[in-house]
Design a protein around this motif. Structure first.
Motif, PDB file in Angstrom:
ATOM      1  N   ALA A   8      -8.629   4.276   1.743  1.00 46.95           N
ATOM      2  CA  ALA A   8      -9.663   5.486   1.142  1.00 46.95           C
ATOM      3  C   ALA A   8      -8.649   5.972  -0.326  1.00 46.95           C
ATOM      4  CB  ALA A   8      -9.842   6.495   1.931  1.00 46.95           C
ATOM      5  N   VAL A   9      -9.367   5.410  -1.567  1.00 52.39           N
ATOM      6  CA  VAL A   9      -8.496   5.589  -2.683  1.00 52.39           C
ATOM      7  C   VAL A   9      -8.885   7.120  -3.460  1.00 52.39           C
ATOM      8  CG1 VAL A   9      -7.237   4.630  -4.783  1.00 52.39           C
ATOM      9  CG2 VAL A   9      -8.328   3.184  -2.649  1.00 52.39           C
ATOM     10  N   PHE A  26      -2.355   6.867  -7.279  1.00 57.02           N
ATOM     11  CA  PHE A  26      -3.414   6.544  -6.211  1.00 57.02           C
ATOM     12  C   PHE A  26      -3.771   4.863  -6.383  1.00 57.02           C
ATOM     13  CE2 PHE A  26      -6.929   5.821  -8.928  1.00 57.02           C
ATOM     14  CZ  PHE A  26      -6.786   6.688  -9.908  1.00 57.02           C
ATOM     15  N   GLY A  27      -3.844   4.617  -7.679  1.00 57.82           N
ATOM     16  CA  GLY A  27      -4.225   3.080  -7.956  1.00 57.82           C
ATOM     17  C   GLY A  27      -3.385   2.203  -7.484  1.00 57.82           C
ATOM     18  N   VAL A  28      -2.396   2.063  -8.099  1.00 53.87           N
ATOM     19  CA  VAL A  28      -1.404   0.827  -7.771  1.00 53.87           C
ATOM     20  C   VAL A  28      -0.825   0.677  -6.238  1.00 53.87           C
ATOM     21  CG1 VAL A  28       0.703  -0.533  -8.473  1.00 53.87           C
ATOM     22  CG2 VAL A  28      -0.853   0.293 -10.416  1.00 53.87           C
ATOM     23  N   PRO A  29      -0.442   1.793  -5.817  1.00 54.53           N
ATOM     24  CA  PRO A  29       0.057   1.763  -4.352  1.00 54.53           C
ATOM     25  C   PRO A  29      -0.958   1.366  -3.648  1.00 54.53           C
ATOM     26  CG  PRO A  29       0.806   3.832  -5.588  1.00 54.53           C
ATOM     27  CD  PRO A  29      -0.275   3.164  -6.590  1.00 54.53           C
ATOM     28  N   PHE A  33      -0.919  -2.109  -1.183  1.00 49.99           N
ATOM     29  CA  PHE A  33      -1.199  -1.987   0.426  1.00 49.99           C
ATOM     30  C   PHE A  33      -2.241  -2.881   0.939  1.00 49.99           C
ATOM     31  CE2 PHE A  33      -3.136   0.213   3.934  1.00 49.99           C
ATOM     32  CZ  PHE A  33      -2.216   0.513   4.784  1.00 49.99           C
ATOM     33  N   SER A  34      -3.557  -2.728   0.342  1.00 52.29           N
ATOM     34  CA  SER A  34      -4.744  -3.483   0.668  1.00 52.29           C
ATOM     35  C   SER A  34      -4.550  -4.928   0.310  1.00 52.29           C
ATOM     36  CB  SER A  34      -5.793  -3.211  -0.172  1.00 52.29           C
ATOM     37  OG  SER A  34      -6.225  -1.711  -0.110  1.00 52.29           O
ATOM     38  N   ARG A  35      -3.714  -5.285  -0.511  1.00 53.03           N
ATOM     39  CA  ARG A  35      -3.668  -6.832  -0.671  1.00 53.03           C
ATOM     40  C   ARG A  35      -2.648  -7.446   0.398  1.00 53.03           C
ATOM     41  NH1 ARG A  35      -5.344  -9.387  -5.241  1.00 53.03           N
ATOM     42  NH2 ARG A  35      -6.220  -7.893  -6.896  1.00 53.03           N
ATOM     43  N   TYR A  36      -1.560  -6.528   0.542  1.00 53.78           N
ATOM     44  CA  TYR A  36      -0.822  -7.052   1.813  1.00 53.78           C
ATOM     45  C   TYR A  36      -1.480  -7.006   3.023  1.00 53.78           C
ATOM     46  CZ  TYR A  36       2.177  -6.648   5.942  1.00 53.78           C
ATOM     47  OH  TYR A  36       2.426  -6.999   7.250  1.00 53.78           O
ATOM     48  N   GLN A  37      -2.185  -6.013   3.459  1.00 53.11           N
ATOM     49  CA  GLN A  37      -3.033  -6.053   4.846  1.00 53.11           C
ATOM     50  C   GLN A  37      -3.961  -7.092   4.635  1.00 53.11           C
ATOM     51  OE1 GLN A  37      -2.439  -4.339   7.243  1.00 53.11           O
ATOM     52  NE2 GLN A  37      -1.413  -2.201   6.580  1.00 53.11           N
ATOM     53  N   ARG A  38      -4.813  -7.564   3.582  1.00 57.89           N
ATOM     54  CA  ARG A  38      -5.641  -8.699   3.719  1.00 57.89           C
ATOM     55  C   ARG A  38      -4.668  -9.931   4.099  1.00 57.89           C
ATOM     56  NH1 ARG A  38      -7.689  -6.524  -1.200  1.00 57.89           N
ATOM     57  NH2 ARG A  38      -9.370  -5.161  -1.055  1.00 57.89           N
ATOM     58  N   MET A  39      -3.702  -9.961   3.393  1.00 58.48           N
ATOM     59  CA  MET A  39      -2.903 -11.222   3.587  1.00 58.48           C
ATOM     60  C   MET A  39      -2.386 -11.323   5.009  1.00 58.48           C
ATOM     61  SD  MET A  39      -0.632 -11.157   0.189  1.00 58.48           S
ATOM     62  CE  MET A  39       0.407 -12.732   0.350  1.00 58.48           C
ATOM     63  N   ALA A  40      -2.103 -10.132   5.679  1.00 60.84           N
ATOM     64  CA  ALA A  40      -1.484 -10.257   7.108  1.00 60.84           C
ATOM     65  C   ALA A  40      -2.716 -10.402   8.086  1.00 60.84           C
ATOM     66  CB  ALA A  40      -1.025  -8.861   7.513  1.00 60.84           C
ATOM     67  N   GLY A  41      -3.896 -10.479   7.515  1.00 65.02           N
ATOM     68  CA  GLY A  41      -5.042 -10.993   8.385  1.00 65.02           C
ATOM     69  C   GLY A  41      -5.941 -10.214   8.807  1.00 65.02           C
ATOM     70  N   ASN A  42      -5.694  -8.801   8.244  1.00 69.80           N
ATOM     71  CA  ASN A  42      -6.531  -7.523   8.638  1.00 69.80           C
ATOM     72  C   ASN A  42      -7.663  -7.450   7.886  1.00 69.80           C
ATOM     73  OD1 ASN A  42      -4.907  -6.533  10.683  1.00 69.80           O
ATOM     74  ND2 ASN A  42      -3.556  -5.728   9.256  1.00 69.80           N
ATOM     75  N   LYS A  43      -8.970  -6.732   8.151  1.00 71.91           N
ATOM     76  CA  LYS A  43     -10.142  -6.640   7.611  1.00 71.91           C
ATOM     77  C   LYS A  43     -10.358  -5.343   6.895  1.00 71.91           C
ATOM     78  CE  LYS A  43     -12.793  -9.451  11.142  1.00 71.91           C
ATOM     79  NZ  LYS A  43     -11.834  -9.343  12.168  1.00 71.91           N
ATOM     80  N   VAL A  44      -9.911  -5.389   5.419  1.00 69.88           N
ATOM     81  CA  VAL A  44      -9.470  -4.188   4.658  1.00 69.88           C
ATOM     82  C   VAL A  44     -10.869  -3.816   4.125  1.00 69.88           C
ATOM     83  CG1 VAL A  44      -8.616  -3.545   2.779  1.00 69.88           C
ATOM     84  CG2 VAL A  44      -7.105  -5.057   4.143  1.00 69.88           C
ATOM     85  N   LEU A  45     -11.203  -2.540   4.165  1.00 70.23           N
ATOM     86  CA  LEU A  45     -12.354  -1.868   3.239  1.00 70.23           C
ATOM     87  C   LEU A  45     -11.485  -1.100   2.327  1.00 70.23           C
ATOM     88  CD1 LEU A  45     -15.347  -1.825   2.486  1.00 70.23           C
ATOM     89  CD2 LEU A  45     -15.478  -0.009   4.489  1.00 70.23           C
ATOM     90  N   MET A  46     -11.653  -1.243   0.944  1.00 67.36           N
ATOM     91  CA  MET A  46     -10.893  -0.560  -0.093  1.00 67.36           C
ATOM     92  C   MET A  46     -12.052   0.187  -0.775  1.00 67.36           C
ATOM     93  SD  MET A  46      -8.038  -1.322  -2.752  1.00 67.36           S
ATOM     94  CE  MET A  46      -7.773  -0.642  -4.133  1.00 67.36           C
ATOM     95  N   VAL A  47     -12.306   1.557  -0.696  1.00 71.14           N
ATOM     96  CA  VAL A  47     -13.381   2.211  -1.336  1.00 71.14           C
ATOM     97  C   VAL A  47     -13.068   3.466  -2.115  1.00 71.14           C
ATOM     98  CG1 VAL A  47     -15.164   1.553   0.163  1.00 71.14           C
ATOM     99  CG2 VAL A  47     -13.855   3.540   0.677  1.00 71.14           C
ATOM    100  N   SER A  48     -13.845   3.746  -3.358  1.00 74.03           N
ATOM    101  CA  SER A  48     -13.338   4.818  -4.266  1.00 74.03           C
ATOM    102  C   SER A  48     -14.781   4.898  -5.092  1.00 74.03           C
ATOM    103  CB  SER A  48     -11.884   4.840  -4.775  1.00 74.03           C
ATOM    104  OG  SER A  48     -11.638   5.983  -5.522  1.00 74.03           O
TER     105      SER A  48
END
Ligand SMILES: [Zn+2]
Length: 593
Positions: A8-9, A26-29, A33-48
């Motif tokens: 949640a950005v 807020f933006g780059v951090p 984080f989201s790109r790492y989580q996706r690479m780690a196999g998690n289901k990311v929902l990044m919204v703003s």
């Protein structure tokens, strides 16, 4: 095990383009984080999305002779372009002026109201006599009743630091048009924050050792002084209050902060609807195994660590007055509030009016997105206020991105491409070969652990250490001198390319654009790490508006992958631009003062 991760950005306010101070908070951090989580196999929902209501936008629109909606339309698009240019991988970046957002903000209001956590109160409001509009506290200036400073604002005195009410000011004057405001009784709704003191206390205590210490300490300190907080304003630009007798009043609207924090939820619901499964948002909001991470600058901690958790608790029927969940069902509170400190600029606070500012779009017109992303990750305001200087930017770009990482990629790939055309096979490995390969493979664990905890500076420093060791290895092994020993040369280049491949994977969350280039150079096919795009969408055939979205299911996985000998190598392209030291003076001369 795959986990649902809500990123949640913070919602940028739609009153101007973004500068690099904003996106470093807020933006780059959040994107790293989201790109790492996706690479780690998690289901990311990044919204703003853009936060478009409130008096400041109304005031600015009046000054420019346009409607508030026209101003919001303009900056919604500008900001979406800025964030897309930086490669921020939003699943949905939308806005607060959608019908969906209005409906969800009103639903949260109703849930809180039905459970008794919202009550009406008569207050004295400042009104501009010429147009009858409410003047927000900070648009009133006068003499401080406590210290006598004559530039005190209606919300606080910057000289003595005391909190004020506009009505306390001596000789109050509107900063909008210079008029003397009149004060009149006005009825508003208050959020009963003291009713959540206990709930918030145990919520925050449970985050000890988990959140960044500065964030938790700040939030715990706020608990001592919880006051009811106004959630409506006398204003015609905003979300109507969803109660009989209020709904149709043209000058009563939800306070902009109230509707803006609901944006995380409304954007998740909009994303689900656009994805074709309208109920899909529930996996991130009503799931004990899901985690919600909120990214912002430190001026927003109060809304995310205190007020939003209180609103969600009240909607769920959890608080001193009890209650039952609203029609959406009980909603999850933030798992972690990840707040950055402030970035200053050559020793000064960012200020658009004084031209102490670098807009994202100006930056991207002259430099690559990855160069800024790198700077923010390695030298940004993660744990303390930090200063952006052009000298440091040029030094880091040239010394770290170009001379360390770019150089390693370039000389390994070009030598292998020129001599063999493809990834060479390794023969028998030496101790030095094995040591470097092991060092590189073993870095995935610690770098990933730092990324999971949003310790970006540690993570990228560790990844860059591997790059430096690989450069040292090449300098010692001198494969360019082994023209008569192709077998050994092949082994060295194989080892170097394997480490390039590992490092490109570890750097992908930080530097997605250049990592995609390295992936292609090493013969990778298809998309490695997806990039965002802007698309025009509408609601039920209404007026189109731009959103940021994207397909981020690329090949990128957070793991060491053995390179395959025989894979054709693409000729290397320069990864980063080396900057002329003259850039420093050119940029400084662009700044005001
Ligand atoms: Zn004062």
């Amino acid at each position: 095990m795959s986990q649902h991760i809500l990123t949640a950005v913070a919602w940028p306010y739609a009153n101007g383009p973004r500068h690099i101070g904003h996106v470093s908070g807020f933006g780059v951090p959040s994107d790293i984080f989201s790109r790492y989580q996706r690479m780690a196999g998690n289901k990311v929902l990044m919204v703003s999305g853009t936060d478009e209501h409130g008096t400041p936008i109304q005031v600015q629109a009046d000054n420019e002779g346009v409607t508030a909606k026209e101003l919001a339309d303009r900056y919604n698009r500008v900001i979406a372009e800025d964030l897309t240019g930086l490669g921020l991988s939003y699943d949905l970046f939308t806005r607060t002026t959608t019908k969906n957002h209005y409906a969800i903000a009103q639903e949260i209001f109703k849930g809180l109201y039905d459970n008794g956590y919202i009550f009406p109160k008569i207050t004295m409001g400042a009104i501009s006599p010429s147009n009858g509009r409410t003047l927000p506290d900070r648009y009133i200036e006068g003499t401080c009743p406590i210290c006598g400073y004559d530039g005190a604002r209606g919300d606080q005195c910057d000289n003595c630091g005391n909190q004020l009410d506009p009505i306390q000011l001596i000789n109050p004057v509107s900063r909008v048009n210079g008029e003397t405001p009149i004060f009149a009784e006005t009825e508003h709704f208050m959020l009963d924050l003291p009713a959540f003191a206990e709930v918030l206390g145990s919520y925050l205590q449970s985050k000890q050792g988990e959140w960044r210490p500065n964030v938790l300490k700040f939030a715990l300190n706020l608990l001592g002084d919880l006051q009811p907080r106004a959630i409506s304003r006398d204003l015609d630009w905003g979300v109507p209050i969803p109660l009989d007798g209020w709904r149709d009043q043209p000058n009563k609207r939800l306070y902009v902060w109230f509707d803006a924090v609901v944006g995380y939820l409304s954007a998740s619901i909009e994303w689900a609807r656009r994805s074709g499964d309208p109920e899909a948002w529930r996996q991130w909001w009503q799931n004990p195994d899901a985690r919600g991470y909120y990214f912002m600058g430190k001026d927003n901690i109060v809304f995310h660590a205190e007020i939003w958790p209180a609103m969600l608790s009240g909607y769920n029927g959890v608080g001193a007055r009890g209650g039952s969940p609203g029609s959406l069902g009980a909603l999850d509170l933030p798992s972690e509030v990840v707040s950055s400190e402030f970035l200053t600029m050559e020793g000064k606070k960012f200020s658009s009016s004084r031209q102490v500012v670098i807009y994202v779009r100006d930056f991207l017109a002259r430099y690559d997105a990855d160069a800024l992303r790198y700077y923010i990750a390695v030298a940004g305001p993660e744990n303390q206020d930090t200063d952006f200087t052009w000298q440091e930017f040029v030094n880091r770009n040239n010394g770290e991105l170009v001379a360390a990482w770019g150089n390693l990629v370039n000389r390994s790939v070009s030598m292998a491409a020129k001599n063999f055309g493809s990834i060479p096979e390794a023969g028998e490995l030496s101790d030095a070969d094995r040591a470097l390969l092991e060092r590189s493979r073993n870095a995935f664990g610690p770098v990933g652990a730092e990324l999971r905890r949003s310790r970006f500076k540690n993570a990228i420093t560790e990844a860059l250490d591997v790059v430096r060791e690989a450069n040292k290895y090449l300098a010692e092994q001198e494969p360019w001198k082994l023209k008569d020993d192709t077998a050994r040369q092949k082994s060295i280049l194989h080892v170097a390319l394997q480490v390039v491949d590992d490092a490109k994977t570890m750097l992908t969350p930080f530097l997605p654009g250049s990592s995609n280039k390295v992936y292609a150079m090493l013969g990778g096919q298809g998309v490695w790490s997806g990039m965002p795009e802007m698309r025009d969408v509408d609601e039920d055939g209404g007026e189109p508006y731009p959103v940021i979205t994207g397909d981020y299911d690329g090949a990128a996985r957070w793991e060491h992958q053995p390179i395959k000998p025989g894979t054709p190598l693409a000729p290397p392209v320069p990864l980063f631009k080396k900057l002329d030291p003259k850039v420093v003076n050119e940029e400084l001369s662009r700044l005001g003062e």
